[in-house]
Design an enzyme around this catalytic site. Structure first.
Site, mmCIF file in Angstrom:
data_model
loop_
_atom_site.group_PDB
_atom_site.id
_atom_site.type_symbol
_atom_site.label_atom_id
_atom_site.label_comp_id
_atom_site.label_asym_id
_atom_site.label_seq_id
_atom_site.Cartn_x
_atom_site.Cartn_y
_atom_site.Cartn_z
ATOM 1 N N SER A 233 0.758 -1.097 -0.019
ATOM 2 C CA SER A 233 0.036 -0.003 -0.030
ATOM 3 C C SER A 233 0.828 1.183 0.165
ATOM 4 C CB SER A 233 -0.827 0.053 1.318
ATOM 5 O OG SER A 233 -1.640 -1.006 1.367
ATOM 6 N N TYR B 57 -8.630 -10.622 2.123
ATOM 7 C CA TYR B 57 -9.880 -9.840 2.501
ATOM 8 C C TYR B 57 -10.684 -9.358 1.249
ATOM 9 C CZ TYR B 57 -7.172 -5.711 1.732
ATOM 10 O OH TYR B 57 -6.449 -4.396 1.301
ATOM 11 N N GLU B 58 -10.124 -9.510 -0.042
ATOM 12 C CA GLU B 58 -10.897 -8.936 -1.295
ATOM 13 C C GLU B 58 -11.600 -10.281 -1.527
ATOM 14 O OE1 GLU B 58 -8.424 -6.464 -3.968
ATOM 15 O OE2 GLU B 58 -6.820 -7.605 -2.860
ATOM 16 N N MET C 245 -1.943 -7.346 6.760
ATOM 17 C CA MET C 245 -3.125 -8.221 6.141
ATOM 18 C C MET C 245 -2.627 -9.071 4.869
ATOM 19 S SD MET C 245 -6.284 -5.658 6.500
ATOM 20 C CE MET C 245 -6.660 -4.723 7.978
ATOM 21 N N HIS D 287 -7.865 3.389 6.957
ATOM 22 C CA HIS D 287 -6.746 3.179 5.849
ATOM 23 C C HIS D 287 -6.275 4.592 5.211
ATOM 24 C CE1 HIS D 287 -5.614 0.890 2.427
ATOM 25 N NE2 HIS D 287 -6.166 1.872 1.511
HETATM 26 N N1 HPA Z 1 -3.515 -3.732 11.169
HETATM 27 C C1 HPA Z 1 -3.368 -4.547 10.208
HETATM 28 N N2 HPA Z 1 -2.892 -4.047 9.043
HETATM 29 C C2 HPA Z 1 -2.457 -2.789 8.743
HETATM 30 C C3 HPA Z 1 -2.350 -2.117 9.813
HETATM 31 C C4 HPA Z 1 -2.786 -2.458 11.161
HETATM 32 O O1 HPA Z 1 -2.823 -1.815 12.009
HETATM 33 N N3 HPA Z 1 -1.656 -0.996 9.430
HETATM 34 C C5 HPA Z 1 -1.542 -1.112 8.225
HETATM 35 N N4 HPA Z 1 -1.825 -2.299 7.722
#
Ligand code: HPA
Length: 290
Positions: A34, A89-90, A220, A258
């Site tokens: 990301s 998760y998608e 994730m 996010h």
């Molecule tokens: N938890 C899970 N996934 C993530 C997080 C988090 O705090 N931050 C970025 N991806």
């Protein structure tokens, strides 16, 4: 209807399609997490393909993930980069999530670099820190969700692959050396990444549990790709960009979101991109023998 399972020939078909479109022969693959897709801007002689045009490729549905495969040279190293990855998760099967990794192997890639955005569980970590991944905890895997579940394809690897040496030791030592040369204020962190399925961020009790399990960062993604890469003998190393500190107490009024992950990703991403390009010079030219 898109496929959930693939045959060896499906992977070959995709690899052959890509081979017919580019003469570049990548040695190193990079999965950009990301907000980390900017690394592709550093590629010279770049050639890119939208996932939707590549046979058998799943599509990325997450904001901040472009959905492109980019070939090019990073510091002279022939690379292929995923700008956007696929997540459990998608709704994808783990076969789909990891599909590109086996295609990279068939293209002749010998090293996979994984990156992700992660929440900091280790209290020493600050937002913007980079954590070199030393090990992982495959939480979905411990509960039965493993990308290697099902019939084993021996042409990729053995039924019971080792994972105790998943993250290449030599590359980790080199990473520390290169980081020192970069003279950054913050030290390079190193630790264990735990994968959760998501998409919700963790509860306070879950964060306390994950910390007790010995994890330093939570995210994730990444773990399925690493497992499939090690199964087919790729050298693996990778980094988590700490985009937020997880909430560990019930008094806090903060919540993870996010946008925060993307914003802090943006600020620290350039540092990680520079770091990875410096490391390209050090990647051994050969396949790992394991
Ligand atoms: N938890 C899970 N996934 C993530 C997080 C988090 O705090 N931050 C970025 N991806």
């Amino acid at each position: 209807m898109e496929k959930e399972e693939y045959t060896y020939e499906d992977y070959q078909h995709t690899a052959n399609w890509l081979r017919s479109k580019t003469t570049l022969q990548p040695q190193v693959a990079v999965i950009c997490g990301s907000g980390l897709g900017g690394l592709t801007d550093k590629l010279t002689k770049a050639e890119s393909f939208n996932y939707k045009d590549i046979p058998n490729f799943p599509q990325s549905t997450v904001p901040g993930h472009a959905g492109r495969l980019v070939f090019g040279y990073l510091k002279g190293q022939p690379c292929v980069m995923m700008q956007g990855r696929f997540h459990m998760y998608e709704g994808y099967s783990l076969r789909k999530v990891t599909f590109p990794v086996r295609v990279f192997h068939l293209l002749g890639v010998h090293t996979l670099v994984v990156t992700n955005a992660a929440g900091g569980l280790n209290p020493k970590f600050e937002v913007g820190d980079i954590m070199l991944i030393r090990d992982h905890i495959n939480l979905p895997g411990l509960c039965g969700q493993n990308p290697l579940r099902g019939p084993n394809e021996e042409r990729f690897g053995t039924r019971f692959p080792a994972m105790s040496d998943a993250y290449d030791r030599d590359m980790r030592l080199l990473a520390h050396r290169i980081w020192e040369q970069m003279k950054e204020q913050r030290e390079l962190q190193e630790g264990t990444y735990v994968m959760v399925a998501g998409p919700n961020f963790e509860t306070v009790a879950e964060c306390m549990l994950l910390q007790k399990l010995g994890a330093d960062a939570v995210g994730m993604s990444t773990v399925p790709e690493v497992i499939v890469a090690r199964h087919c003998g790729l050298r693996v190393f990778g980094f988590s960009l700490i985009t937020n500190k997880v909430i560990m107490n019930y008094e806090s009024h903060k919540t993870a979101n996010h946008q925060e992950v993307l914003d802090s990703g943006k600020n620290a991403a350039q540092k990680l991109e520079e770091f990875i390009s410096r490391l390209m010079d050090c990647v051994p030219q050969t396949e790992k023998t394991c």
